[in-house]
Design a protein around this motif. Structure first.
Motif, short mmCIF file in Angstrom:
data_model
loop_
_atom_site.label_atom_id
_atom_site.label_comp_id
_atom_site.label_asym_id
_atom_site.label_seq_id
_atom_site.Cartn_x
_atom_site.Cartn_y
_atom_site.Cartn_z
N GLY A 167 16.33 -12.27 -8.96
CA GLY A 167 15.45 -13.47 -9.24
C GLY A 167 14.16 -13.36 -9.07
O GLY A 167 13.35 -12.41 -9.40
N LEU A 168 13.36 -14.39 -9.14
CA LEU A 168 11.78 -14.50 -9.23
C LEU A 168 11.47 -14.60 -7.68
O LEU A 168 12.04 -15.06 -6.62
N GLY A 169 10.39 -13.68 -7.52
CA GLY A 169 9.80 -13.59 -6.12
C GLY A 169 8.39 -13.34 -6.15
O GLY A 169 7.60 -13.50 -7.36
N PHE A 170 7.75 -13.69 -4.92
CA PHE A 170 6.13 -13.45 -4.85
C PHE A 170 5.97 -12.49 -3.73
O PHE A 170 6.51 -12.08 -2.93
N LYS A 171 4.57 -11.72 -3.99
CA LYS A 171 3.93 -10.68 -3.20
C LYS A 171 2.34 -11.18 -3.20
O LYS A 171 1.71 -11.80 -3.88
N VAL A 172 1.88 -10.14 -2.06
CA VAL A 172 0.64 -10.51 -2.07
C VAL A 172 -0.20 -9.60 -3.08
O VAL A 172 0.03 -8.39 -3.22
N PRO A 173 -0.88 -10.31 -4.09
CA PRO A 173 -1.64 -9.70 -5.15
C PRO A 173 -2.58 -8.40 -4.52
O PRO A 173 -3.21 -8.56 -3.43
N LEU A 174 -2.75 -7.64 -5.39
CA LEU A 174 -3.34 -6.29 -4.99
C LEU A 174 -3.11 -5.50 -3.71
O LEU A 174 -3.60 -4.39 -3.24
N MET A 175 -2.03 -5.86 -3.07
CA MET A 175 -1.40 -5.10 -1.86
C MET A 175 -0.12 -4.99 -1.98
O MET A 175 0.24 -3.69 -1.66
N ASP A 176 0.53 -5.83 -2.68
CA ASP A 176 2.14 -5.40 -2.52
C ASP A 176 2.54 -4.77 -4.14
O ASP A 176 1.99 -5.28 -4.96
N THR A 177 3.35 -3.99 -4.22
CA THR A 177 4.08 -3.79 -5.37
C THR A 177 5.85 -3.89 -5.22
O THR A 177 6.13 -3.66 -4.16
N VAL A 178 6.23 -3.84 -6.31
CA VAL A 178 7.86 -3.78 -6.30
C VAL A 178 8.31 -2.75 -7.30
O VAL A 178 8.13 -2.78 -8.44
N GLU A 179 9.30 -1.74 -6.82
CA GLU A 179 9.71 -0.76 -7.52
C GLU A 179 11.47 -1.09 -7.73
O GLU A 179 11.99 -1.47 -6.70
N LYS A 180 11.59 -1.10 -8.89
CA LYS A 180 13.29 -1.65 -9.21
C LYS A 180 14.14 -0.33 -9.16
O LYS A 180 13.88 0.76 -9.74
N TYR A 188 0.84 -1.25 0.06
CA TYR A 188 -0.11 0.07 0.09
C TYR A 188 0.85 1.34 0.06
O TYR A 188 0.54 2.28 0.53
N GLY A 189 2.00 1.25 -0.83
CA GLY A 189 2.98 2.33 -0.71
C GLY A 189 4.04 2.43 0.33
O GLY A 189 4.82 3.35 0.00
N ALA A 190 4.01 1.71 1.20
CA ALA A 190 4.95 1.76 2.19
C ALA A 190 6.05 0.94 2.09
O ALA A 190 5.69 -0.34 1.71
N VAL A 191 7.27 1.35 2.35
CA VAL A 191 8.36 0.17 2.13
C VAL A 191 8.43 -0.86 3.34
O VAL A 191 8.52 -0.45 4.48
N VAL A 192 8.24 -2.04 2.77
CA VAL A 192 8.21 -3.43 3.84
C VAL A 192 9.56 -4.13 3.68
O VAL A 192 9.66 -5.23 4.44
N GLY A 193 10.17 -3.96 2.47
CA GLY A 193 11.41 -4.81 2.58
C GLY A 193 12.19 -4.72 1.20
O GLY A 193 11.86 -3.82 0.42
N THR A 194 13.13 -5.45 0.93
CA THR A 194 13.96 -5.58 -0.27
C THR A 194 13.95 -6.66 -0.94
O THR A 194 14.12 -7.72 -0.32
#
Length: 294
Positions: free
Chosen positions: A47-60, A37-43
Motif C-alpha cells: 500500500g501507500l506509506g510515508f517516510k522521512v525525506p532525505l533520511m529514509d529509503t525503502v527497498e522492496k 541512513y542504510g540501517a534497517v528500521v522496519g518493514t
C-alpha cells in the motif's frame, strides 16, 4: 530577475522534491524494508506509506512464489550407478522475515544461491544414495517425498525462506546402465515368453488327454451297450425258441391225447381234407380210401 524571486523558485522546487520523497508504494506481492541512513528500521506493508525525506529509503523484496531449478546434479545410487538429476524447488520469502533476509543477503536470489542451493545439492545426494537404481525408478514418488522432507527439515532452522514443494523432475542414468537394463528386460521378456509357451503346451497336452479319455470312454460305453444288446437279443431269441418249443410240445401232447381218446379222429381229419376225387389207379390188394366194405 530579482534574487528574491529566484530564491522563492528554488525553495519551491526543493519543497516539491522533499514532498515527493516523503511517500512510497509497495505492491501486494512485495514487502518493503525501511532503511534510515542504510540501517534497517522496519518493514513496510503493501500500500501507500510515508517516510522521512532525505533520511529514509525503502527497498522492496518479492514474496511471490518462485520456482528454482537445479539441472544435471550428478549423484550416485546405492549400487554406485551415476545419474544426473533435475530438481525444482518452489519457495517464497517469509513476509515477516524480509527485513532479516535483506539484512543478511540483500535479495531473495542471493539467499537462494547461498542458503538453498547448497542444501539442495547435499540432501539430494544423501537421499538418492540410499536408493538403488532400480528402486529409484520403481519408487520415484517415495524418493521425491524423502528429498523434500530432507530439504525442508534442514531449512527449518532458517525460517526466512518457506519451501512449498520439491519435484524430482528427471533421473538420467548413464547409457551403459540403460543398455544393461534394456538387455535385462529383453531377457525377462524372453523368459516370460518361454513360460507362456510351456503353459500353453501343458494346457494343450491336458486337452489332448481329456479328448482321448473321452473318446476311450465313448468307445467303451458303445461296446458295453452293444454287448448288452447282444445279450438281451440272445436271451429274447432263446426265450422265443423255448416258448415256441413248449407250444409245439403242448400241441403234440394234446394231439396225442386227442388221438388216444378218439381213435376215429384220424379218419375224420382225412375226410375233412378229402377233395372227393377217387384215385384213378388202384394198387392190387389196396383199399379205396374212405370206403369200408365188410
Amino acid at each position: 530577475m530579482n534574487r528574491g524571486i529566484i530564491g522563492a523558485i528554488v525553495a519551491v522546487a526543493i519543497a516539491v522534491i522533499i514532498a515527493a520523497g516523503s511517500w512510497y508504494t509497495v505492491d501486494q506481492t512485495e514487502r518493503g524494508v525501511l532503511l534510515r541512513y542504510g540501517a534497517v528500521v522496519g518493514t513496510a506493508q503493501p500500500g501507500l506509506g510515508f517516510k522521512v525525506p532525505l533520511m529514509d529509503t525503502v527497498e522492496k523484496v518479492s514474496v511471490k512464489t518462485t520456482t528454482f531449478t537445479w539441472d544435471k546434479m550428478n549423484s550416485y545410487s546405492f549400487d554406485q550407478q551415476p545419474a544426473d538429476l533435475k530438481i525444482s524447488v518452489t519457495l517464497r520469502a517469509a513476509p515477516e522475515k524480509v527485513s532479516d533476509l535483506y539484512a543478511r543477503f540483500g535479495a531473495l536470489q542471493t539467499a537462494v544461491n547461498q542458503v538453498v542451493s547448497p542444501v539442495v545439492n547435499q540432501q539430494v545426494k544423501v537421499v538418492f544414495g540410499r536408493y538403488t537404481a532400480v528402486r529409484a525408478i520403481q519408487e520415484r514418488g517415495q524418493l521425491n517425498s524423502a528429498i523434500k522432507d530432507a530439504i525442508t527439515a534442514t531449512l527449518n532452522n532458517d525460517p526466512m525462506i518457506i519451501i512449498e514443494s520439491v519435484q524430482l523432475e528427471n533421473i538420467e542414468f548413464s547409457q551403459t546402465y540403460l543398455h544393461s537394463i534394456e538387455q535385462r528386460m529383453l531377457a525377462e521378456v524372453e523368459v516370460q515368453k518361454l513360460q507362456q509357451n510351456a503353459e500353453r503346451e501343458k494346457v494343450q497336452a491336458q486337452i489332448t488327454v481329456t479328448q482321448a479319455t473321452a473318446k476311450a470312454n465313448a468307445v467303451r460305453a458303445e461296446a458295453q451297450a452293444n454287448a448288452e444288446a447282444t445279450r438281451l437279443n440272445g436271451e429274447a431269441k432263446a426265450s422265443n425258441i423255448k416258448i415256441t418249443g413248449e407250444a409245439e410240445a403242448a400241441a403234440i401232447e394234446a394231439r396225442g391225447k386227442a388221438l388216444g381218446n378218439n381213435p376215429n379222429l384220424v379218419t375224420l381229419v382225412q375226410a375233412e381234407r378229402w377233395n372227393g376225387v377217387l384215385p384213378t389207379t388202384m394198387v392190387p390188394g389196396s383199399s379205396v380210401p374212405f370206403v369200408s366194405i365188410k
